[in-house]
Design an enzyme around this catalytic site. Structure first.
Site, PDB file in Angstrom:
ATOM      1  N   ASP A  63       0.850  -1.048  -0.142  1.00  0.00           N
ATOM      2  CA  ASP A  63       0.099   0.026  -0.139  1.00  0.00           C
ATOM      3  C   ASP A  63       0.935   1.240  -0.029  1.00  0.00           C
ATOM      4  O   ASP A  63       1.370   1.781   1.054  1.00  0.00           O
ATOM      5  CB  ASP A  63      -0.775   0.071   1.348  1.00  0.00           C
ATOM      6  CG  ASP A  63      -1.602   1.332   1.175  1.00  0.00           C
ATOM      7  OD1 ASP A  63      -1.631   2.156   0.476  1.00  0.00           O
ATOM      8  OD2 ASP A  63      -2.458   1.266   2.398  1.00  0.00           O
ATOM      9  N   ASN A  90       4.010   4.013 -10.229  1.00  0.00           N
ATOM     10  CA  ASN A  90       2.610   4.050 -11.013  1.00  0.00           C
ATOM     11  C   ASN A  90       1.451   4.049 -10.358  1.00  0.00           C
ATOM     12  O   ASN A  90       0.272   4.182 -11.003  1.00  0.00           O
ATOM     13  CB  ASN A  90       2.923   2.977 -12.038  1.00  0.00           C
ATOM     14  CG  ASN A  90       1.682   2.720 -12.843  1.00  0.00           C
ATOM     15  OD1 ASN A  90       1.258   3.330 -13.868  1.00  0.00           O
ATOM     16  ND2 ASN A  90       1.004   1.556 -12.476  1.00  0.00           N
ATOM     17  N   TYR A 162      -7.727  14.286  -8.649  1.00  0.00           N
ATOM     18  CA  TYR A 162      -6.901  13.901  -9.369  1.00  0.00           C
ATOM     19  C   TYR A 162      -6.012  14.943 -10.110  1.00  0.00           C
ATOM     20  O   TYR A 162      -4.843  14.839 -10.300  1.00  0.00           O
ATOM     21  CB  TYR A 162      -7.593  13.246 -10.435  1.00  0.00           C
ATOM     22  CG  TYR A 162      -6.829  12.331 -11.414  1.00  0.00           C
ATOM     23  CD1 TYR A 162      -6.230  11.117 -11.073  1.00  0.00           C
ATOM     24  CD2 TYR A 162      -6.469  12.763 -12.872  1.00  0.00           C
ATOM     25  CE1 TYR A 162      -5.677  10.226 -12.057  1.00  0.00           C
ATOM     26  CE2 TYR A 162      -5.725  11.952 -13.683  1.00  0.00           C
ATOM     27  CZ  TYR A 162      -5.210  10.398 -13.431  1.00  0.00           C
ATOM     28  OH  TYR A 162      -4.516   9.992 -14.208  1.00  0.00           O
ATOM     29  N   LYS A 166      -2.069  15.214  -9.711  1.00  0.00           N
ATOM     30  CA  LYS A 166      -0.992  14.789 -10.533  1.00  0.00           C
ATOM     31  C   LYS A 166      -0.124  16.177 -10.833  1.00  0.00           C
ATOM     32  O   LYS A 166       1.031  15.994 -11.206  1.00  0.00           O
ATOM     33  CB  LYS A 166      -1.750  14.425 -12.044  1.00  0.00           C
ATOM     34  CG  LYS A 166      -2.475  13.170 -12.036  1.00  0.00           C
ATOM     35  CD  LYS A 166      -1.240  12.140 -11.501  1.00  0.00           C
ATOM     36  CE  LYS A 166      -1.559  10.578 -11.741  1.00  0.00           C
ATOM     37  NZ  LYS A 166      -0.758   9.669 -11.459  1.00  0.00           N
ATOM     38  N   THR A 197      -7.043   1.452 -20.209  1.00  0.00           N
ATOM     39  CA  THR A 197      -6.642   0.771 -19.079  1.00  0.00           C
ATOM     40  C   THR A 197      -8.131   0.467 -18.382  1.00  0.00           C
ATOM     41  O   THR A 197      -9.129   0.914 -18.783  1.00  0.00           O
ATOM     42  CB  THR A 197      -5.858   1.551 -17.897  1.00  0.00           C
ATOM     43  OG1 THR A 197      -6.689   2.666 -17.475  1.00  0.00           O
ATOM     44  CG2 THR A 197      -4.549   2.052 -18.564  1.00  0.00           C
TER      45      THR A 197
END
Length: 280
Positions: A63, A90, A162, A166, A197
């Site tokens: 984790d 990643n 997000y 990022k 994905t």
């Protein structure tokens, strides 16, 4: 005090390695001769992928948002191989979508914990190992590649956590690259656009993204395949990129370069017909 690198193949850690970009990267680096430590929250899948790679590879539960979990996993990799040459940060999770005023702060914190805290914790733990290694003839000790996104530098409505995460990953990349450059550790980032994905498939299923609209907005006219991101990552961890650090490489089909109205792009059918004619 530095310690000599153990003999054997170079070793790369890939987080979130059970599928998507992580799995494609593990396969690509393995083809370059790396021994891969595949880290994933899902231990069984990580072990299965390591077996699937066929070779001296290792699957471990981790984790990345937990300091204890990260330290245990990195120590296990060091004990098993005696060295760590590359790290690919990643691991990531999908974000909540919907109006900002309705979003949940716990979900916001969880996403930053995985993407930003996870990148920090993994880089910190691996750098401690790399900094103790004997540098090679070019004074190199290792390379780290972080996963940014088009969300690092553009606005994605409702995807606040997000986008913040990022953008934060790019800040970490530049800070660590500047700190460790003279110690022989290079730190770079790739910034993918939309990639085919399971995460994207889930966003499509929830109606959070429109695949056809994305294809039209992307100058190359399609989403990326995970291997296309992995190819750039493989370059950045390799000696071919020995003078590259602190860089952010867009791998987005031209998404962030394009600044005109979408109508400036040919329709996809017209583009495909033009391409087909050019090949005959």
């Amino acid at each position: 005090m530095t310690v000599p690198c153990a003999s054997g193949p170079k070793v790369a850690i890939v987080t979130g390695a059970a599928d998507g970009i992580g799995w494609a990267t593990a396969q690509r680096l393995a083809s370059d001769g790396y021994a891969i430590a595949l880290l994933d929250l899902r231990a069984a899948q990580a072990v299965a992928r390591a077996i699937e790679l066929r070779g001296e590879h290792l699957g471990l539960a981790c984790d990345v948002s937990s300091q204890a979990s990260v330290e245990v996993a990195v120590a296990a990799v060091q004990k098993h191989y005696g060295r760590i040459d590359a790290l690919v940060n990643n691991a990531g999770i999908g974000d909540q979508t919907g109006a900002t005023i309705d979003q949940n702060v716990e979900a916001f914190d969880r996403l930053l914990g995985v993407h930003v805290r996870g990148t920090f914790l993994m880089s910190q733990a691996v750098a401690r190992v790399m900094l103790q290694a004997e540098p090679n003839a070019r004074r190199e000790r290792g390379a780290i590649v972080n996963l940014g996104s088009i969300a690092s530098s553009t606005g994605l409505p409702t995807r606040n956590a997000y986008s913040a995460a990022k953008a934060g990953v790019l800040g970490l990349t530049r800070a660590m690259a500047s700190e460790w450059a003279r110690a022989g550790i290079r730190v770079n980032a790739v910034a993918p656009g939309y990639v085919r994905t399971t995460l994207i498939a889930e966003l499509e299923r929830r109606g959070a993204i429109d695949a056809a609209a994305i294809a039209h907005r992307t100058p190359l006219g399609r989403m990326a395949e995970p291997i296309e991101i992995a190819e750039v990552i493989a370059f950045l961890v390799s000696s071919r990129a020995s003078y590259v650090t602190g860089a952010v490489i867009p791998v987005d089909g031209g998404w962030t370069a394009f600044g005109a109205p979408e109508s400036a792009l040919p329709a996809l059918a017209q583009r495909d017909a033009t391409s087909a004619a050019a090949t005959h």
